[in-house]
Design a protein around this motif. Sequence first.
Motif, mmCIF file in Angstrom:
data_model
loop_
_atom_site.group_PDB
_atom_site.id
_atom_site.type_symbol
_atom_site.label_atom_id
_atom_site.label_comp_id
_atom_site.label_asym_id
_atom_site.label_seq_id
_atom_site.Cartn_x
_atom_site.Cartn_y
_atom_site.Cartn_z
ATOM 1 N N ARG A 215 0.661 -1.071 -0.367
ATOM 2 C CA ARG A 215 0.164 0.481 0.209
ATOM 3 C C ARG A 215 1.327 1.241 -0.088
ATOM 4 O O ARG A 215 0.120 2.221 -0.444
ATOM 5 C CB ARG A 215 -1.096 -0.253 1.133
ATOM 6 C CG ARG A 215 -1.596 -1.074 1.091
ATOM 7 C CD ARG A 215 -3.193 -0.655 0.371
ATOM 8 N NE ARG A 215 -4.232 -1.749 -0.326
ATOM 9 C CZ ARG A 215 -4.076 -2.735 -1.104
ATOM 10 N NH1 ARG A 215 -3.337 -2.145 -1.840
ATOM 11 N NH2 ARG A 215 -5.086 -3.469 -1.154
ATOM 12 N N LEU A 216 1.814 0.881 0.117
ATOM 13 C CA LEU A 216 2.555 2.481 0.775
ATOM 14 C C LEU A 216 3.477 2.295 -0.927
ATOM 15 O O LEU A 216 4.697 3.883 -0.807
ATOM 16 C CB LEU A 216 3.635 2.135 1.567
ATOM 17 C CG LEU A 216 3.594 2.606 3.350
ATOM 18 C CD1 LEU A 216 5.152 2.328 3.894
ATOM 19 C CD2 LEU A 216 2.987 3.568 3.471
ATOM 20 N N GLY A 217 4.086 1.566 -1.726
ATOM 21 C CA GLY A 217 4.269 1.589 -2.939
ATOM 22 C C GLY A 217 5.406 1.267 -3.035
ATOM 23 O O GLY A 217 6.071 0.999 -4.096
ATOM 24 N N LYS A 218 5.551 0.536 -2.120
ATOM 25 C CA LYS A 218 7.341 -0.376 -2.285
ATOM 26 C C LYS A 218 7.187 -1.856 -3.427
ATOM 27 O O LYS A 218 8.378 -2.487 -3.295
ATOM 28 C CB LYS A 218 7.378 -1.606 -0.357
ATOM 29 C CG LYS A 218 7.145 -0.216 0.009
ATOM 30 C CD LYS A 218 8.487 0.946 0.085
ATOM 31 C CE LYS A 218 9.135 1.865 1.437
ATOM 32 N NZ LYS A 218 9.565 2.586 1.380
ATOM 33 N N THR A 219 6.001 -1.588 -3.708
ATOM 34 C CA THR A 219 6.555 -2.709 -4.917
ATOM 35 C C THR A 219 5.838 -2.698 -5.959
ATOM 36 O O THR A 219 5.052 -1.518 -6.390
ATOM 37 C CB THR A 219 5.481 -4.360 -4.339
ATOM 38 O OG1 THR A 219 3.917 -4.116 -3.730
ATOM 39 C CG2 THR A 219 6.296 -4.653 -2.754
ATOM 40 N N PHE A 220 5.804 -2.696 -7.289
ATOM 41 C CA PHE A 220 4.844 -3.373 -8.254
ATOM 42 C C PHE A 220 4.441 -4.681 -9.100
ATOM 43 O O PHE A 220 5.609 -5.012 -9.256
ATOM 44 C CB PHE A 220 6.082 -2.507 -9.542
ATOM 45 C CG PHE A 220 5.511 -2.188 -11.177
ATOM 46 C CD1 PHE A 220 4.119 -1.919 -11.565
ATOM 47 C CD2 PHE A 220 5.935 -2.657 -12.081
ATOM 48 C CE1 PHE A 220 3.598 -1.556 -12.273
ATOM 49 C CE2 PHE A 220 5.304 -2.416 -13.317
ATOM 50 C CZ PHE A 220 4.243 -2.216 -13.159
ATOM 51 N N GLY A 221 4.026 -5.024 -9.079
ATOM 52 C CA GLY A 221 2.908 -5.881 -8.931
ATOM 53 C C GLY A 221 3.605 -6.616 -7.995
ATOM 54 O O GLY A 221 3.350 -5.745 -6.716
ATOM 55 N N ALA A 285 6.675 11.522 -6.925
ATOM 56 C CA ALA A 285 6.190 12.804 -5.627
ATOM 57 C C ALA A 285 4.969 12.612 -5.914
ATOM 58 O O ALA A 285 4.312 12.932 -4.914
ATOM 59 C CB ALA A 285 7.603 13.260 -6.118
ATOM 60 N N GLU A 286 4.442 12.907 -7.186
ATOM 61 C CA GLU A 286 2.834 13.402 -6.874
ATOM 62 C C GLU A 286 2.015 12.323 -7.105
ATOM 63 O O GLU A 286 0.950 12.653 -6.380
ATOM 64 C CB GLU A 286 2.516 14.240 -8.209
ATOM 65 C CG GLU A 286 3.741 15.576 -8.309
ATOM 66 C CD GLU A 286 3.553 16.133 -10.010
ATOM 67 O OE1 GLU A 286 2.742 15.637 -10.685
ATOM 68 O OE2 GLU A 286 3.511 17.158 -10.062
ATOM 69 N N CYS A 287 2.788 10.431 -7.535
ATOM 70 C CA CYS A 287 1.165 9.583 -6.603
ATOM 71 C C CYS A 287 1.924 9.033 -5.544
ATOM 72 O O CYS A 287 1.767 7.943 -5.627
ATOM 73 C CB CYS A 287 1.401 8.772 -8.023
ATOM 74 S SG CYS A 287 1.342 9.806 -9.645
ATOM 75 N N GLY A 288 2.751 9.457 -4.684
ATOM 76 C CA GLY A 288 2.942 8.553 -3.468
ATOM 77 C C GLY A 288 3.862 7.632 -3.538
ATOM 78 O O GLY A 288 4.026 6.763 -2.599
ATOM 79 N N GLY A 289 5.064 8.102 -4.866
ATOM 80 C CA GLY A 289 5.164 6.814 -5.142
ATOM 81 C C GLY A 289 4.963 5.185 -5.267
ATOM 82 O O GLY A 289 6.190 4.173 -5.376
ATOM 83 N N LEU A 290 3.770 5.569 -5.169
ATOM 84 C CA LEU A 290 3.220 4.452 -6.961
ATOM 85 C C LEU A 290 3.446 4.311 -7.945
ATOM 86 O O LEU A 290 3.230 4.772 -8.484
ATOM 87 C CB LEU A 290 1.188 4.208 -6.156
ATOM 88 C CG LEU A 290 1.189 4.167 -5.231
ATOM 89 C CD1 LEU A 290 -0.535 4.501 -4.520
ATOM 90 C CD2 LEU A 290 1.316 2.675 -4.339
#
Length: 297
Positions: A215-221, A285-290
Amino acid sequence: MRLDHLTTEARNPASETLDGLTTVEMVRVMNSEDARVAEAVGREAEAIATVVDVVADRLKRGGRLIYTGAGTSGRLGVLDASECPPTFNTDPSMVVGIIAGGVQALTTAVEGAEDSPELGASDLEAIGLGPNDVLVGIATSGRTPYVVGGLRYARKVGAYTVALSCNAAAEIIEMADTAITPVVGPEVLSGSTRLKAGTATKLVLNTITTGAMVRLGKTFGNLMVDLRPTNSKLHSRAVRIVQQATGIDAAAAQAMLTACGGEVKLAIVAQLADVSPEEAQTRLAECGGLVRKSIRR
């Protein structure tokens, strides 16, 4: 509830002749009992999901996830916390594990440490537990005084409280905003909660931190895209992740990583969105790291 009335302390009929079994029979009995653990954790899916979302929200706002426990429960909390920085490139202060008796208790039993609710509270006071934090009190019995004291203190200071136990009528349930209670039944070795109860605890903690980091954007898939290539093994992994995420070859992935200062996220967004590293950084930065949201933007 008295200790001798707890499910985790009961005798397991399947293993009453444990010392009379052949070795392979013993292994099969243990394996059969272990198979019950995932199902027990699965029954707690909604409660675990609630905690994942709360943890992710608090971490986004600068709060922390704190685990507290004694014995095996405490060790598992410390283990899960210690694995977050290398896996998700988090600051060590973001997820913290506290065990009754301190660092020494990780390898040696500290006499009486788990019996002090005052110590459970003072250890949390020492790290400045506050209203932005989430405290997960881990006690498979559901009655460990150290954890009880910690949960009471956490409620006093306004932290979000989670009770993780393996007994349906656990004392700590009433002290929590959310209770996660995978009831795994009696242990193969009566009262040895490092077995099924410990396995259930590990599964729950893994799910909480992994889910929150997603949820914090630490992954992609299912790729770990916050990896920092600080040695040759991690550098090779970073190149491979960029390849897998974008479909480009190793040479192109290496070139993109170099252009992006070794930042895997930047390289993926720059490649898939066909933008410069600077624009990729702005999007992140604008997308919360996602990553996915940055690409679609």
